[in-house]
Motif scaffolding. Sequence first.
Motif, short mmCIF file in Angstrom:
data_model
loop_
_atom_site.label_atom_id
_atom_site.label_comp_id
_atom_site.label_asym_id
_atom_site.label_seq_id
_atom_site.Cartn_x
_atom_site.Cartn_y
_atom_site.Cartn_z
N TYR A 1 1.23 -1.11 0.05
CA TYR A 1 0.21 -0.20 0.02
C TYR A 1 0.89 1.38 0.59
CZ TYR A 1 -3.66 -3.15 0.72
OH TYR A 1 -4.88 -4.17 1.46
N LEU A 2 1.83 1.63 0.77
CA LEU A 2 3.24 2.28 1.33
C LEU A 2 3.84 2.49 -0.49
CD1 LEU A 2 3.85 4.47 3.08
CD2 LEU A 2 5.60 3.11 4.04
N VAL B 1 2.76 4.31 7.53
CA VAL B 1 3.10 2.62 8.30
C VAL B 1 3.30 3.14 9.87
CG1 VAL B 1 4.03 1.32 8.33
CG2 VAL B 1 4.88 2.32 6.93
N ASP B 2 2.47 1.89 10.37
CA ASP B 2 1.74 2.18 12.54
C ASP B 2 2.69 1.09 12.91
OD1 ASP B 2 -0.19 3.82 13.60
OD2 ASP B 2 -0.17 1.80 14.42
N PHE B 3 3.06 1.32 14.03
CA PHE B 3 4.05 0.20 15.11
C PHE B 3 3.38 -0.08 16.16
CE2 PHE B 3 6.92 1.98 11.31
CZ PHE B 3 7.10 0.59 11.01
N TYR B 4 2.69 -0.46 16.88
CA TYR B 4 1.98 -0.38 18.02
C TYR B 4 3.30 -0.81 18.69
CZ TYR B 4 -0.26 -3.04 21.63
OH TYR B 4 -1.05 -3.20 22.56
N ILE B 5 2.99 0.15 20.31
CA ILE B 5 4.01 0.05 20.99
C ILE B 5 2.81 -0.08 22.47
CG2 ILE B 5 4.94 1.46 20.28
CD1 ILE B 5 4.46 3.99 21.35
N TYR B 6 1.81 -0.27 22.55
CA TYR B 6 1.26 0.05 23.47
C TYR B 6 -0.37 -0.41 23.51
CZ TYR B 6 -0.42 1.92 28.47
OH TYR B 6 -1.10 1.71 30.22
N TYR C 1 -1.28 -0.73 7.54
CA TYR C 1 -0.63 0.77 6.78
C TYR C 1 -2.28 1.15 7.37
CZ TYR C 1 2.85 -2.19 5.27
OH TYR C 1 3.56 -2.71 5.10
N GLY C 2 -2.18 2.38 6.29
CA GLY C 2 -3.53 3.69 6.13
C GLY C 2 -2.53 4.49 5.40
N LYS D 1 -4.07 30.46 6.32
CA LYS D 1 -4.30 31.72 7.21
C LYS D 1 -5.09 31.29 8.60
CE LYS D 1 -4.91 36.31 7.29
NZ LYS D 1 -6.41 37.55 7.07
N THR D 2 -5.71 30.72 9.38
CA THR D 2 -6.30 29.99 9.97
C THR D 2 -5.73 28.86 11.27
OG1 THR D 2 -8.03 29.54 9.41
CG2 THR D 2 -7.56 31.91 9.74
N SER D 3 -5.30 28.22 10.13
CA SER D 3 -4.40 26.52 10.65
C SER D 3 -5.80 26.28 10.62
CB SER D 3 -3.33 27.05 11.22
OG SER D 3 -2.60 27.35 11.68
N ILE D 4 -7.01 26.27 9.71
CA ILE D 4 -7.89 25.78 10.75
C ILE D 4 -8.44 24.68 9.54
CG2 ILE D 4 -10.62 25.91 10.96
CD1 ILE D 4 -10.20 28.24 12.68
N GLY D 5 -9.02 23.03 9.58
CA GLY D 5 -8.79 22.09 8.31
C GLY D 5 -9.69 20.66 9.30
N LEU D 6 -10.36 20.01 8.73
CA LEU D 6 -9.83 18.90 8.54
C LEU D 6 -9.34 17.64 8.38
CD1 LEU D 6 -13.85 19.67 6.65
CD2 LEU D 6 -13.28 19.01 9.05
N VAL D 7 -9.28 16.46 9.04
CA VAL D 7 -8.52 16.04 9.04
C VAL D 7 -9.31 14.26 8.60
CG1 VAL D 7 -6.38 14.80 9.85
CG2 VAL D 7 -6.93 16.97 9.83
N GLY D 8 -9.10 13.49 7.84
CA GLY D 8 -9.51 11.82 8.13
C GLY D 8 -8.56 10.99 8.32
N THR D 9 -8.80 9.79 8.69
CA THR D 9 -7.62 8.81 8.51
C THR D 9 -8.26 6.86 8.96
OG1 THR D 9 -5.81 10.70 9.93
CG2 THR D 9 -5.85 7.75 10.31
N TYR D 10 -7.68 6.34 7.96
CA TYR D 10 -8.74 5.38 7.76
C TYR D 10 -7.55 4.29 8.01
CZ TYR D 10 -10.96 0.93 5.85
OH TYR D 10 -11.21 -0.29 5.64
N TYR D 11 -7.55 3.39 9.20
CA TYR D 11 -6.42 2.13 8.75
C TYR D 11 -6.88 0.91 7.64
CZ TYR D 11 -4.20 4.10 12.85
OH TYR D 11 -3.42 4.45 13.66
N LEU D 12 -6.12 1.06 6.43
CA LEU D 12 -6.38 -0.20 5.33
C LEU D 12 -6.29 -1.67 6.38
CD1 LEU D 12 -4.59 1.04 3.01
CD2 LEU D 12 -7.29 1.54 2.50
N THR D 13 -5.47 -1.27 7.79
CA THR D 13 -5.33 -2.66 8.34
C THR D 13 -6.17 -2.85 9.34
OG1 THR D 13 -2.51 -3.04 7.64
CG2 THR D 13 -3.63 -4.42 9.14
N PRO D 14 -6.66 -4.38 9.20
CA PRO D 14 -7.51 -4.54 10.09
C PRO D 14 -6.97 -4.55 11.78
CG PRO D 14 -7.81 -6.15 8.95
CD PRO D 14 -6.77 -5.48 8.53
#
Length: 254
Positions: free
Chosen positions: A3-4, A166-171, A204-205, A214-227
């Motif tokens: 994916y990456l 890429v996301d690595f679990y720690i806790y 992976y996500g 100017k305002t640093s305001i916005g929308l963000v979305g995140t989806y993890y492809l890996t269950p």
Amino acid sequence: MKYLKISTLFALALLVSISSQAQDKFGMKLKIHHREDSGIAYNFFVGEDAADFQTSVNGFGSGFLFDVLTSRNSLDFLAIGTHNAYLSLGAGVAINKYRFKDNLVLSLSDDGSMVNYEVDPDANHDYVNTFFGYGKSKLLTSSIFVPVHLNIVIHNQFVFSAGGFVDFYIYGKYKRKYLNDGDKEKALIEPKNFKDFNLNKMKYGVSASLIHKKTSIGLVGTYYLTPFFQDGMGPELNEVRISLVFSTNPNLIK
């Protein structure tokens, strides 16, 4: 990993295409820049078993309203491209919290091959399911991640970013709190035990954001492809996060 690789190759191809038409110079820049994703956010699950794992904003328990205990923060340190279109590489830390509408009990099968779940069957356990009630059924995880984003500046007003990580679990841990005959009680799956709950510890996500410069305001979305759990060894769930942010501006090349 595929994916990456695919997202990176696509981003590079698009970046080269945009840059070839741009008036500003193509270059590379090393610069530490904070990319923040907290603000007003909500964490939830999708997937075949998501209906049984619906999350709640009770007690700000699933990342709602400036919860400092749940966020995705990263540092972009390398940008390649132009002022209007560039690829950025970074590293970050994620803390994800999920408070469930139902009072779920998680357990492992005797051989450890399956994560089972059920609504707490003990009628004496009073979870006081109000916004600030004592009880809760909550999952918390933390990880480190490596994001790659394609960033496009739109009319010098907005920055649109999209990419993969890429996301690595720690806790991680799972906690329940309830009243039992009026007494406060807790049940905890501690981190040393929760790590054995058939988790996918490398995931992976994809993520995307639209930020007003100017305002640093916005929308963000995140989806993890890996269950969240390994295939066939637990509920079928994928993590999603949406947020309204107030203090991030990913414009590295100026």
